[in-house]
Scaffold this active site. Structure first.
Site, PDB file in Angstrom:
ATOM      1  N   PRO A 159       0.837  -1.206   0.000  1.00 38.24           N
ATOM      2  CA  PRO A 159       0.000   0.000   0.000  1.00 38.24           C
ATOM      3  C   PRO A 159       0.868   1.250   0.000  1.00 38.24           C
ATOM      4  O   PRO A 159       1.777   1.397   0.822  1.00 38.24           O
ATOM      5  CB  PRO A 159      -0.788  -0.117   1.311  1.00 38.24           C
ATOM      6  N   TYR A 211      -5.971   3.725   7.457  1.00 36.41           N
ATOM      7  CA  TYR A 211      -5.424   4.666   8.440  1.00 36.41           C
ATOM      8  C   TYR A 211      -6.576   4.972   9.379  1.00 36.41           C
ATOM      9  O   TYR A 211      -7.530   5.650   9.006  1.00 36.41           O
ATOM     10  CB  TYR A 211      -4.909   5.940   7.762  1.00 36.41           C
ATOM     11  N   THR A 237      -2.403  -0.413   9.397  1.00 35.70           N
ATOM     12  CA  THR A 237      -1.025   0.075   9.489  1.00 35.70           C
ATOM     13  C   THR A 237      -0.801   0.630  10.890  1.00 35.70           C
ATOM     14  O   THR A 237      -1.507   1.531  11.333  1.00 35.70           O
ATOM     15  CB  THR A 237      -0.746   1.120   8.389  1.00 35.70           C
ATOM     16  N   SER A 323       7.480  -5.057   8.755  1.00 37.28           N
ATOM     17  CA  SER A 323       7.702  -3.871   7.916  1.00 37.28           C
ATOM     18  C   SER A 323       8.168  -2.715   8.780  1.00 37.28           C
ATOM     19  O   SER A 323       7.795  -2.610   9.948  1.00 37.28           O
ATOM     20  CB  SER A 323       6.370  -3.494   7.230  1.00 37.28           C
ATOM     21  N   HIS A 325       7.821   0.320   7.088  1.00 33.52           N
ATOM     22  CA  HIS A 325       7.238   1.350   6.223  1.00 33.52           C
ATOM     23  C   HIS A 325       8.284   1.862   5.215  1.00 33.52           C
ATOM     24  O   HIS A 325       8.301   3.028   4.834  1.00 33.52           O
ATOM     25  CB  HIS A 325       6.737   2.511   7.089  1.00 33.52           C
ATOM     26  N   GLY A 358      12.652  -3.187   0.942  1.00 31.54           N
ATOM     27  CA  GLY A 358      13.870  -3.467   0.193  1.00 31.54           C
ATOM     28  C   GLY A 358      13.823  -4.707  -0.682  1.00 31.54           C
ATOM     29  O   GLY A 358      14.858  -5.115  -1.208  1.00 31.54           O
ATOM     30  N   ARG A 360      13.770  -6.464  -3.825  1.00 34.74           N
ATOM     31  CA  ARG A 360      14.045  -6.015  -5.200  1.00 34.74           C
ATOM     32  C   ARG A 360      14.368  -7.163  -6.152  1.00 34.74           C
ATOM     33  O   ARG A 360      14.348  -6.981  -7.358  1.00 34.74           O
ATOM     34  CB  ARG A 360      15.245  -5.036  -5.227  1.00 34.74           C
TER      35      ARG A 360
HETATM   36  C1  FNR Z   1       4.525   3.953   1.470  1.00 35.66           C
HETATM   37  N1  FNR Z   1       4.125   3.032   2.431  1.00 35.66           N
HETATM   38  C2  FNR Z   1       2.836   3.098   2.947  1.00 35.66           C
HETATM   39  N2  FNR Z   1       2.391   2.145   3.806  1.00 35.66           N
HETATM   40  C3  FNR Z   1       1.113   2.172   4.264  1.00 35.66           C
HETATM   41  O1  FNR Z   1       0.739   1.284   5.038  1.00 35.66           O
HETATM   42  N3  FNR Z   1       0.260   3.157   3.869  1.00 35.66           N
HETATM   43  C4  FNR Z   1       0.637   4.155   3.009  1.00 35.66           C
HETATM   44  O2  FNR Z   1      -0.152   5.026   2.658  1.00 35.66           O
HETATM   45  C5  FNR Z   1       1.978   4.146   2.550  1.00 35.66           C
HETATM   46  N4  FNR Z   1       2.420   5.126   1.709  1.00 35.66           N
HETATM   47  C6  FNR Z   1       3.662   5.012   1.113  1.00 35.66           C
HETATM   48  C7  FNR Z   1       4.025   5.940   0.136  1.00 35.66           C
HETATM   49  C8  FNR Z   1       5.248   5.801  -0.511  1.00 35.66           C
HETATM   50  C9  FNR Z   1       5.628   6.776  -1.586  1.00 35.66           C
HETATM   51  C10 FNR Z   1       6.099   4.706  -0.194  1.00 35.66           C
HETATM   52  C11 FNR Z   1       7.409   4.495  -0.929  1.00 35.66           C
HETATM   53  C12 FNR Z   1       5.736   3.801   0.785  1.00 35.66           C
HETATM   54  C13 FNR Z   1       5.014   1.926   2.843  1.00 35.66           C
HETATM   55  C14 FNR Z   1       4.859   0.686   1.954  1.00 35.66           C
HETATM   56  O3  FNR Z   1       3.625   0.057   2.156  1.00 35.66           O
HETATM   57  C15 FNR Z   1       5.950  -0.371   2.232  1.00 35.66           C
HETATM   58  O4  FNR Z   1       5.974  -0.659   3.604  1.00 35.66           O
HETATM   59  C16 FNR Z   1       7.344   0.065   1.773  1.00 35.66           C
HETATM   60  O5  FNR Z   1       7.286   0.882   0.622  1.00 35.66           O
HETATM   61  C17 FNR Z   1       8.198  -1.150   1.481  1.00 35.66           C
HETATM   62  O6  FNR Z   1       9.498  -0.791   1.189  1.00 35.66           O
HETATM   63  P1  FNR Z   1      10.102  -0.674  -0.297  1.00 35.66           P
HETATM   64  O7  FNR Z   1       9.667  -1.877  -1.092  1.00 35.66           O
HETATM   65  O8  FNR Z   1       9.594   0.605  -0.853  1.00 35.66           O
HETATM   66  O9  FNR Z   1      11.572  -0.658  -0.043  1.00 35.66           O
END
Ligand code: FNR
Length: 439
Positions: A159, A211, A237, A323, A325, A358, A360
Protein backbone atom coordinates in the site's frame (compact mmCIF):
# COMPACT_ATOMS: atom_id res chain seq x y z
CA UNK A 1 -6.14 27.50 -14.61
CA UNK A 2 -8.36 26.75 -11.62
CA UNK A 3 -7.75 23.70 -9.49
CA UNK A 4 -10.95 22.05 -10.67
CA UNK A 5 -9.98 22.66 -14.31
CA UNK A 6 -6.67 20.99 -13.67
CA UNK A 7 -8.45 18.00 -12.24
CA UNK A 8 -10.70 17.82 -15.31
CA UNK A 9 -7.74 17.93 -17.70
CA UNK A 10 -5.92 15.24 -15.79
CA UNK A 11 -8.72 12.77 -16.24
CA UNK A 12 -9.23 13.40 -19.98
CA UNK A 13 -8.31 10.28 -21.91
CA UNK A 14 -7.18 9.80 -25.51
CA UNK A 15 -6.91 6.37 -27.11
CA UNK A 16 -3.54 5.37 -28.57
CA UNK A 17 -2.11 2.15 -29.91
CA UNK A 18 1.19 1.10 -28.39
CA UNK A 19 2.08 -2.31 -29.71
CA UNK A 20 1.50 -3.75 -33.16
CA UNK A 21 0.64 -7.43 -33.45
CA UNK A 22 3.36 -8.04 -36.04
CA UNK A 23 6.07 -6.62 -33.74
CA UNK A 24 4.72 -8.79 -30.97
CA UNK A 25 4.88 -11.90 -33.14
CA UNK A 26 8.50 -11.29 -34.11
CA UNK A 27 9.57 -10.73 -30.52
CA UNK A 28 7.45 -13.63 -29.44
CA UNK A 29 9.36 -16.08 -31.60
CA UNK A 30 12.69 -14.73 -30.32
CA UNK A 31 11.38 -15.06 -26.79
CA UNK A 32 10.25 -18.65 -27.39
CA UNK A 33 13.63 -19.50 -28.90
CA UNK A 34 15.47 -18.00 -25.92
CA UNK A 35 13.17 -19.60 -23.42
CA UNK A 36 13.74 -22.99 -25.07
CA UNK A 37 17.45 -22.29 -24.64
CA UNK A 38 16.82 -21.89 -20.91
CA UNK A 39 17.32 -18.13 -20.69
CA UNK A 40 15.05 -16.17 -18.35
CA UNK A 41 13.77 -12.63 -18.91
CA UNK A 42 16.64 -11.12 -16.94
CA UNK A 43 19.01 -12.45 -19.60
CA UNK A 44 16.69 -11.75 -22.53
CA UNK A 45 16.20 -8.12 -21.67
CA UNK A 46 19.93 -7.41 -21.70
CA UNK A 47 20.31 -8.69 -25.27
CA UNK A 48 20.73 -5.89 -27.81
CA UNK A 49 18.05 -6.93 -30.30
CA UNK A 50 15.19 -6.91 -27.80
CA UNK A 51 14.16 -3.29 -27.29
CA UNK A 52 11.21 -3.72 -24.93
CA UNK A 53 9.95 -6.78 -23.11
CA UNK A 54 6.56 -7.85 -24.42
CA UNK A 55 4.31 -10.72 -23.54
CA UNK A 56 5.35 -13.66 -25.67
CA UNK A 57 1.88 -14.95 -26.36
CA UNK A 58 0.07 -11.66 -26.99
CA UNK A 59 -1.31 -11.92 -30.52
CA UNK A 60 -3.65 -8.99 -30.53
CA UNK A 61 -2.96 -5.29 -30.78
CA UNK A 62 -2.83 -3.75 -27.31
CA UNK A 63 -4.97 -0.63 -26.96
CA UNK A 64 -4.13 1.65 -24.07
CA UNK A 65 -5.32 5.01 -22.82
CA UNK A 66 -3.07 8.06 -22.78
CA UNK A 67 -3.66 10.83 -20.26
CA UNK A 68 -3.18 14.55 -20.78
CA UNK A 69 -0.47 16.38 -18.80
CA UNK A 70 -1.44 18.80 -16.04
CA UNK A 71 0.38 21.87 -14.76
CA UNK A 72 2.07 19.60 -12.19
CA UNK A 73 3.45 17.48 -15.02
CA UNK A 74 3.29 13.93 -13.68
CA UNK A 75 4.09 11.15 -16.12
CA UNK A 76 1.49 10.17 -18.72
CA UNK A 77 3.52 7.24 -20.09
CA UNK A 78 1.62 4.07 -20.99
CA UNK A 79 3.90 1.35 -22.33
CA UNK A 80 5.64 -1.84 -21.38
CA UNK A 81 9.15 -1.16 -20.12
CA UNK A 82 12.47 -2.91 -20.31
CA UNK A 83 13.49 -4.06 -16.84
CA UNK A 84 17.09 -5.09 -16.26
CA UNK A 85 16.71 -4.92 -12.49
CA UNK A 86 14.30 -3.16 -10.16
CA UNK A 87 17.17 -1.21 -8.62
CA UNK A 88 18.01 0.43 -11.96
CA UNK A 89 14.49 1.82 -12.35
CA UNK A 90 15.14 4.55 -9.77
CA UNK A 91 17.67 6.38 -11.97
CA UNK A 92 15.42 6.01 -15.02
CA UNK A 93 12.26 7.32 -13.36
CA UNK A 94 14.11 10.34 -11.97
CA UNK A 95 14.40 11.62 -15.56
CA UNK A 96 10.67 11.48 -16.29
CA UNK A 97 8.75 12.51 -13.16
CA UNK A 98 8.60 15.89 -11.38
CA UNK A 99 11.30 16.36 -8.73
CA UNK A 100 8.63 16.60 -5.99
CA UNK A 101 7.25 13.19 -6.95
CA UNK A 102 10.65 11.59 -7.16
CA UNK A 103 11.81 12.92 -3.78
CA UNK A 104 8.50 11.97 -2.15
CA UNK A 105 8.64 8.39 -3.39
CA UNK A 106 12.33 7.55 -3.30
CA UNK A 107 13.39 8.94 0.07
CA UNK A 108 12.80 7.98 3.69
CA UNK A 109 12.75 9.40 7.20
CA UNK A 110 15.72 11.11 8.83
CA UNK A 111 19.15 10.09 7.61
CA UNK A 112 17.63 7.14 5.68
CA UNK A 113 19.75 4.56 7.53
CA UNK A 114 16.83 2.14 7.87
CA UNK A 115 15.90 2.42 4.19
CA UNK A 116 19.45 1.50 3.14
CA UNK A 117 19.69 -1.16 5.85
CA UNK A 118 16.53 -2.79 4.42
CA UNK A 119 18.62 -3.59 1.32
CA UNK A 120 21.94 -4.28 3.03
CA UNK A 121 20.50 -6.75 5.53
CA UNK A 122 19.62 -9.18 2.73
CA UNK A 123 23.38 -9.62 2.19
CA UNK A 124 23.66 -11.18 5.66
CA UNK A 125 21.39 -14.01 4.52
CA UNK A 126 23.61 -16.04 2.22
CA UNK A 127 21.82 -18.63 0.14
CA UNK A 128 23.11 -22.19 0.57
CA UNK A 129 21.91 -23.68 -2.73
CA UNK A 130 21.13 -27.39 -3.08
CA UNK A 131 22.54 -29.05 -6.23
CA UNK A 132 21.56 -32.05 -8.36
CA UNK A 133 18.03 -32.00 -7.04
CA UNK A 134 16.47 -32.89 -10.40
CA UNK A 135 14.61 -29.64 -11.04
CA UNK A 136 13.72 -28.35 -14.50
CA UNK A 137 12.10 -24.98 -15.32
CA UNK A 138 8.64 -26.48 -15.50
CA UNK A 139 8.96 -27.84 -11.98
CA UNK A 140 9.24 -24.41 -10.41
CA UNK A 141 6.00 -23.50 -8.69
CA UNK A 142 5.77 -20.05 -7.11
CA UNK A 143 2.09 -20.34 -6.19
CA UNK A 144 0.80 -19.88 -2.68
CA UNK A 145 -2.45 -19.50 -0.74
CA UNK A 146 -2.87 -16.42 1.41
CA UNK A 147 -5.95 -15.55 3.48
CA UNK A 148 -8.19 -17.47 1.08
CA UNK A 149 -6.55 -16.14 -2.10
CA UNK A 150 -4.89 -18.44 -4.61
CA UNK A 151 -1.86 -16.46 -5.71
CA UNK A 152 0.35 -17.36 -8.68
CA UNK A 153 3.31 -15.83 -6.88
CA UNK A 154 4.03 -14.56 -3.36
CA UNK A 155 4.50 -10.97 -4.59
CA UNK A 156 1.99 -8.19 -3.89
CA UNK A 157 1.93 -4.42 -4.42
CA UNK A 158 2.49 -2.68 -1.05
CA UNK A 159 0.00 0.00 0.00
CA UNK A 160 1.35 3.42 -1.00
CA UNK A 161 -0.37 6.77 -1.01
CA UNK A 162 -0.44 9.70 -3.45
CA UNK A 163 0.39 7.99 -6.77
CA UNK A 164 -0.65 11.16 -8.63
CA UNK A 165 2.69 12.57 -7.49
CA UNK A 166 4.17 10.14 -10.05
CA UNK A 167 1.56 9.52 -12.77
CA UNK A 168 -1.60 11.31 -13.88
CA UNK A 169 -3.38 7.94 -13.89
CA UNK A 170 -2.88 7.75 -10.10
CA UNK A 171 -3.61 4.54 -8.16
CA UNK A 172 -6.04 3.44 -10.87
CA UNK A 173 -3.14 2.85 -13.24
CA UNK A 174 -1.11 1.00 -10.60
CA UNK A 175 -4.05 -1.20 -9.63
CA UNK A 176 -4.80 -1.89 -13.29
CA UNK A 177 -1.18 -2.95 -13.85
CA UNK A 178 -1.35 -5.28 -10.84
CA UNK A 179 -4.54 -6.79 -12.22
CA UNK A 180 -2.97 -7.29 -15.66
CA UNK A 181 -0.21 -9.24 -13.92
CA UNK A 182 -2.78 -11.15 -11.83
CA UNK A 183 -1.27 -9.75 -8.65
CA UNK A 184 -2.71 -8.67 -5.31
CA UNK A 185 -3.05 -4.88 -5.03
CA UNK A 186 -3.05 -3.29 -1.56
CA UNK A 187 -4.87 0.01 -1.72
CA UNK A 188 -3.56 2.75 0.59
CA UNK A 189 -5.90 4.75 2.79
CA UNK A 190 -3.91 7.77 1.56
CA UNK A 191 -4.74 7.30 -2.13
CA UNK A 192 -5.50 10.19 -4.47
CA UNK A 193 -8.27 8.21 -6.20
CA UNK A 194 -11.19 6.88 -4.17
CA UNK A 195 -11.08 3.29 -2.96
CA UNK A 196 -14.07 2.54 -5.22
CA UNK A 197 -12.32 3.93 -8.32
CA UNK A 198 -9.26 1.84 -7.49
CA UNK A 199 -11.34 -1.30 -6.93
CA UNK A 200 -12.95 -0.82 -10.33
CA UNK A 201 -9.57 -0.43 -12.04
CA UNK A 202 -8.26 -3.92 -11.26
CA UNK A 203 -9.49 -7.37 -12.19
CA UNK A 204 -7.14 -8.85 -9.62
CA UNK A 205 -7.50 -9.44 -5.88
CA UNK A 206 -7.33 -6.45 -3.56
CA UNK A 207 -6.92 -5.52 0.10
CA UNK A 208 -7.64 -2.17 1.72
CA UNK A 209 -5.14 -0.48 4.06
CA UNK A 210 -6.75 1.52 6.83
CA UNK A 211 -5.42 4.67 8.44
CA UNK A 212 -7.56 4.52 11.56
CA UNK A 213 -9.31 7.85 12.10
CA UNK A 214 -9.99 9.43 15.49
CA UNK A 215 -13.54 10.01 14.29
CA UNK A 216 -15.08 6.57 14.63
CA UNK A 217 -17.78 7.47 12.10
CA UNK A 218 -15.10 8.09 9.48
CA UNK A 219 -13.31 4.83 10.28
CA UNK A 220 -16.58 2.89 10.07
CA UNK A 221 -17.51 4.52 6.79
CA UNK A 222 -14.10 3.67 5.26
CA UNK A 223 -14.44 0.05 6.38
CA UNK A 224 -17.99 -0.23 5.07
CA UNK A 225 -17.01 1.29 1.74
CA UNK A 226 -14.01 -1.05 1.45
CA UNK A 227 -16.12 -4.11 2.10
CA UNK A 228 -18.80 -2.99 -0.35
CA UNK A 229 -16.16 -2.30 -3.00
CA UNK A 230 -14.93 -5.91 -2.80
CA UNK A 231 -11.70 -5.64 -0.82
CA UNK A 232 -11.19 -9.04 0.78
CA UNK A 233 -9.02 -8.07 3.78
CA UNK A 234 -8.08 -5.01 5.83
CA UNK A 235 -4.50 -4.00 6.54
CA UNK A 236 -4.16 -2.04 9.76
CA UNK A 237 -1.02 0.08 9.49
CA UNK A 238 0.37 0.33 12.99
CA UNK A 239 3.58 2.26 12.38
CA UNK A 240 2.61 5.59 10.81
CA UNK A 241 1.75 9.13 11.78
CA UNK A 242 0.60 10.07 8.27
CA UNK A 243 2.34 10.15 4.89
CA UNK A 244 6.09 9.74 5.34
CA UNK A 245 8.02 12.81 4.24
CA UNK A 246 11.68 12.43 3.28
CA UNK A 247 14.02 15.32 4.16
CA UNK A 248 14.56 16.29 0.50
CA UNK A 249 10.77 16.58 0.11
CA UNK A 250 10.44 18.65 3.30
CA UNK A 251 13.27 20.90 2.09
CA UNK A 252 11.19 21.61 -1.03
CA UNK A 253 8.31 22.77 1.22
CA UNK A 254 6.38 19.45 1.13
CA UNK A 255 4.84 20.19 -2.28
CA UNK A 256 1.90 17.78 -2.33
CA UNK A 257 -0.38 18.45 -5.32
CA UNK A 258 -3.08 20.97 -4.44
CA UNK A 259 -5.25 19.61 -7.27
CA UNK A 260 -5.19 16.02 -5.99
CA UNK A 261 -6.37 15.60 -2.39
CA UNK A 262 -6.77 12.38 -0.45
CA UNK A 263 -9.53 10.69 -2.47
CA UNK A 264 -11.15 8.73 0.33
CA UNK A 265 -11.71 11.89 2.39
CA UNK A 266 -12.16 14.55 -0.29
CA UNK A 267 -15.80 15.79 -0.04
CA UNK A 268 -15.72 16.56 -3.79
CA UNK A 269 -15.23 12.84 -4.33
CA UNK A 270 -17.90 11.74 -1.85
CA UNK A 271 -15.54 11.28 1.10
CA UNK A 272 -15.68 12.77 4.57
CA UNK A 273 -13.52 13.49 7.60
CA UNK A 274 -10.00 14.80 8.01
CA UNK A 275 -7.36 12.42 6.68
CA UNK A 276 -4.75 13.89 9.04
CA UNK A 277 -6.90 13.18 12.14
CA UNK A 278 -5.34 9.75 12.51
CA UNK A 279 -5.62 7.75 15.70
CA UNK A 280 -2.24 7.17 17.31
CA UNK A 281 -3.63 5.60 20.50
CA UNK A 282 -4.20 2.24 18.82
CA UNK A 283 -4.45 -0.94 20.91
CA UNK A 284 -5.21 -4.60 20.23
CA UNK A 285 -8.91 -3.73 20.75
CA UNK A 286 -8.79 -1.97 17.39
CA UNK A 287 -7.82 -5.25 15.70
CA UNK A 288 -10.82 -6.92 17.32
CA UNK A 289 -13.08 -4.03 16.29
CA UNK A 290 -12.08 -4.13 12.60
CA UNK A 291 -12.57 -7.89 12.51
CA UNK A 292 -15.99 -7.88 14.10
CA UNK A 293 -17.21 -4.78 12.22
CA UNK A 294 -16.21 -6.04 8.76
CA UNK A 295 -16.06 -9.82 9.16
CA UNK A 296 -12.88 -9.61 7.05
CA UNK A 297 -9.38 -10.87 7.88
CA UNK A 298 -7.04 -8.27 9.39
CA UNK A 299 -3.34 -7.94 8.63
CA UNK A 300 -1.36 -5.86 11.14
CA UNK A 301 1.41 -4.01 9.27
CA UNK A 302 4.57 -2.46 10.64
CA UNK A 303 5.68 -5.13 13.12
CA UNK A 304 9.34 -5.41 14.15
CA UNK A 305 9.17 -7.21 17.53
CA UNK A 306 8.35 -10.88 18.25
CA UNK A 307 6.42 -10.02 21.42
CA UNK A 308 4.21 -7.59 19.47
CA UNK A 309 3.55 -10.23 16.82
CA UNK A 310 2.53 -12.74 19.49
CA UNK A 311 0.22 -10.24 21.19
CA UNK A 312 -1.47 -9.32 17.92
CA UNK A 313 -2.00 -12.94 16.90
CA UNK A 314 -3.56 -13.59 20.31
CA UNK A 315 -5.83 -10.57 19.73
CA UNK A 316 -7.06 -12.12 16.47
CA UNK A 317 -4.75 -10.76 13.76
CA UNK A 318 -5.05 -13.00 10.69
CA UNK A 319 -1.60 -12.08 9.36
CA UNK A 320 1.46 -10.15 10.47
CA UNK A 321 3.29 -7.79 8.11
CA UNK A 322 6.92 -7.38 9.11
CA UNK A 323 7.70 -3.87 7.92
CA UNK A 324 9.27 -0.55 8.83
CA UNK A 325 7.24 1.35 6.22
CA UNK A 326 10.22 1.36 3.88
CA UNK A 327 12.09 3.42 6.51
CA UNK A 328 9.67 6.31 5.93
CA UNK A 329 8.35 6.80 9.48
CA UNK A 330 11.13 6.31 12.03
CA UNK A 331 14.77 6.00 11.10
CA UNK A 332 17.05 3.81 13.20
CA UNK A 333 14.82 0.77 13.45
CA UNK A 334 16.16 -2.53 12.09
CA UNK A 335 15.68 -3.82 8.59
CA UNK A 336 12.55 -5.90 8.09
CA UNK A 337 14.75 -8.83 7.13
CA UNK A 338 16.63 -8.51 10.43
CA UNK A 339 13.39 -8.64 12.41
CA UNK A 340 11.87 -11.53 10.45
CA UNK A 341 13.44 -14.70 11.96
CA UNK A 342 12.52 -13.93 15.59
CA UNK A 343 9.00 -12.91 14.57
CA UNK A 344 8.58 -16.10 12.52
CA UNK A 345 9.62 -18.09 15.58
CA UNK A 346 7.16 -16.25 17.83
CA UNK A 347 4.29 -16.60 15.35
CA UNK A 348 5.10 -20.28 14.93
CA UNK A 349 3.10 -20.64 11.69
CA UNK A 350 -0.20 -19.74 13.45
CA UNK A 351 -0.84 -17.03 10.84
CA UNK A 352 0.92 -16.08 7.61
CA UNK A 353 3.72 -13.53 7.61
CA UNK A 354 4.21 -10.90 4.91
CA UNK A 355 7.53 -9.05 4.66
CA UNK A 356 8.21 -5.74 2.96
CA UNK A 357 11.16 -3.37 2.84
CA UNK A 358 13.87 -3.47 0.19
CA UNK A 359 12.58 -6.50 -1.72
CA UNK A 360 14.04 -6.02 -5.20
CA UNK A 361 15.25 -9.39 -6.49
CA UNK A 362 14.15 -13.00 -6.72
CA UNK A 363 16.96 -13.93 -4.35
CA UNK A 364 15.50 -11.53 -1.73
CA UNK A 365 12.19 -13.38 -1.94
CA UNK A 366 13.95 -16.75 -1.61
CA UNK A 367 15.71 -15.46 1.53
CA UNK A 368 12.53 -14.03 3.06
CA UNK A 369 10.45 -17.16 2.40
CA UNK A 370 13.24 -19.43 3.68
CA UNK A 371 13.38 -17.44 6.92
CA UNK A 372 9.64 -17.69 7.58
CA UNK A 373 7.73 -15.23 5.37
CA UNK A 374 4.78 -16.52 3.31
CA UNK A 375 4.66 -13.56 0.92
CA UNK A 376 6.39 -10.25 0.19
CA UNK A 377 5.13 -6.77 -0.63
CA UNK A 378 7.05 -4.45 -2.95
CA UNK A 379 6.78 -0.67 -2.68
CA UNK A 380 8.87 1.93 -4.52
CA UNK A 381 9.73 -0.09 -7.66
CA UNK A 382 6.01 -0.31 -8.43
CA UNK A 383 5.85 3.50 -8.43
CA UNK A 384 8.92 3.61 -10.67
CA UNK A 385 7.23 1.22 -13.10
CA UNK A 386 4.16 3.48 -12.92
CA UNK A 387 6.20 6.57 -13.77
CA UNK A 388 8.02 4.90 -16.64
CA UNK A 389 5.10 3.06 -18.21
CA UNK A 390 1.79 3.60 -16.39
CA UNK A 391 -0.24 0.45 -15.85
CA UNK A 392 1.84 -1.47 -18.41
CA UNK A 393 5.01 -0.35 -16.63
CA UNK A 394 3.69 -1.76 -13.35
CA UNK A 395 2.84 -4.99 -15.15
CA UNK A 396 6.40 -5.13 -16.58
CA UNK A 397 7.91 -4.71 -13.11
CA UNK A 398 5.79 -7.49 -11.62
CA UNK A 399 6.42 -9.86 -14.51
CA UNK A 400 10.15 -9.26 -14.31
CA UNK A 401 10.21 -9.98 -10.57
CA UNK A 402 8.10 -13.13 -11.02
CA UNK A 403 10.59 -14.44 -13.56
CA UNK A 404 13.53 -13.43 -11.42
CA UNK A 405 11.98 -15.43 -8.57
CA UNK A 406 11.64 -18.52 -10.78
CA UNK A 407 15.34 -18.23 -11.71
CA UNK A 408 16.33 -17.71 -8.06
CA UNK A 409 14.38 -20.80 -7.01
CA UNK A 410 15.81 -23.16 -9.60
CA UNK A 411 19.33 -21.93 -8.84
CA UNK A 412 18.70 -22.34 -5.09
CA UNK A 413 17.43 -25.87 -5.65
CA UNK A 414 13.88 -25.28 -4.41
CA UNK A 415 10.96 -26.43 -6.56
CA UNK A 416 8.19 -24.80 -4.57
CA UNK A 417 7.92 -22.12 -1.89
CA UNK A 418 7.11 -24.70 0.79
CA UNK A 419 10.50 -26.36 0.12
CA UNK A 420 12.32 -23.25 1.33
CA UNK A 421 13.38 -23.31 4.97
CA UNK A 422 16.28 -21.95 7.08
CA UNK A 423 18.55 -24.77 5.88
CA UNK A 424 18.84 -22.79 2.61
CA UNK A 425 20.36 -19.83 4.45
CA UNK A 426 23.60 -19.07 6.30
CA UNK A 427 23.11 -15.98 8.44
CA UNK A 428 26.29 -13.95 8.86
CA UNK A 429 27.44 -10.55 10.14
CA UNK A 430 25.14 -8.19 12.00
CA UNK A 431 22.09 -10.36 11.42
CA UNK A 432 23.77 -13.46 12.87
CA UNK A 433 24.54 -11.48 16.04
CA UNK A 434 21.03 -10.00 16.22
CA UNK A 435 19.31 -13.34 15.76
CA UNK A 436 21.51 -15.08 18.32
CA UNK A 437 20.56 -12.41 20.85
CA UNK A 438 16.85 -12.68 20.00
CA UNK A 439 16.47 -16.46 19.89
C1 FNR B 1 4.53 3.95 1.47
N1 FNR B 1 4.12 3.03 2.43
C2 FNR B 1 2.84 3.10 2.95
N2 FNR B 1 2.39 2.14 3.81
C3 FNR B 1 1.11 2.17 4.26
O1 FNR B 1 0.74 1.28 5.04
N3 FNR B 1 0.26 3.16 3.87
C4 FNR B 1 0.64 4.16 3.01
O2 FNR B 1 -0.15 5.03 2.66
C5 FNR B 1 1.98 4.15 2.55
N4 FNR B 1 2.42 5.13 1.71
C6 FNR B 1 3.66 5.01 1.11
C7 FNR B 1 4.03 5.94 0.14
C8 FNR B 1 5.25 5.80 -0.51
C9 FNR B 1 5.63 6.78 -1.59
C10 FNR B 1 6.10 4.71 -0.19
C11 FNR B 1 7.41 4.50 -0.93
C12 FNR B 1 5.74 3.80 0.79
C13 FNR B 1 5.01 1.93 2.84
C14 FNR B 1 4.86 0.69 1.95
O3 FNR B 1 3.63 0.06 2.16
C15 FNR B 1 5.95 -0.37 2.23
O4 FNR B 1 5.97 -0.66 3.60
C16 FNR B 1 7.34 0.06 1.77
O5 FNR B 1 7.29 0.88 0.62
C17 FNR B 1 8.20 -1.15 1.48
O6 FNR B 1 9.50 -0.79 1.19
P1 FNR B 1 10.10 -0.67 -0.30
O7 FNR B 1 9.67 -1.88 -1.09
O8 FNR B 1 9.59 0.61 -0.85
O9 FNR B 1 11.57 -0.66 -0.04
Amino acid sequence: MSLSNELDTSTKEVEVTTQKASENDALSSRRKFLSAAGLGLGVVSTLPFVSTPVLADEKTTTKTKKLAKTAYGASTAEKEIKVVSLERLQDEVKKVVPKAGFEFASGAAGGEWTMHENRRAFDDYRIAPKRLVGLSWNDIDTSTKLLGLDMASPIMVAPMGAHAMIHEGDERATAKGAGLANTLYCSSGASNATLEQIANATNGPKWFQLYYNNDEGVTKSLLTRAKNAGYSAIILTADALGPGQPENFIAMGSPFRPDRLFGNHDPKMGGKGNFFDQKTALTTKDIEFIKSFTGLPVIVKGILRPDDAKRFVEAGADAIQVSNHGGRQIDGVPASMTALPAIAKAVNKKVPIILDGGVRRGIDIVRAIAMGANAVAVGRPMLYGLGLGGSLGVKSVIEFLNKDLVAAMILSGAGKLADLNPSYIDIVGENAKFNKYNS
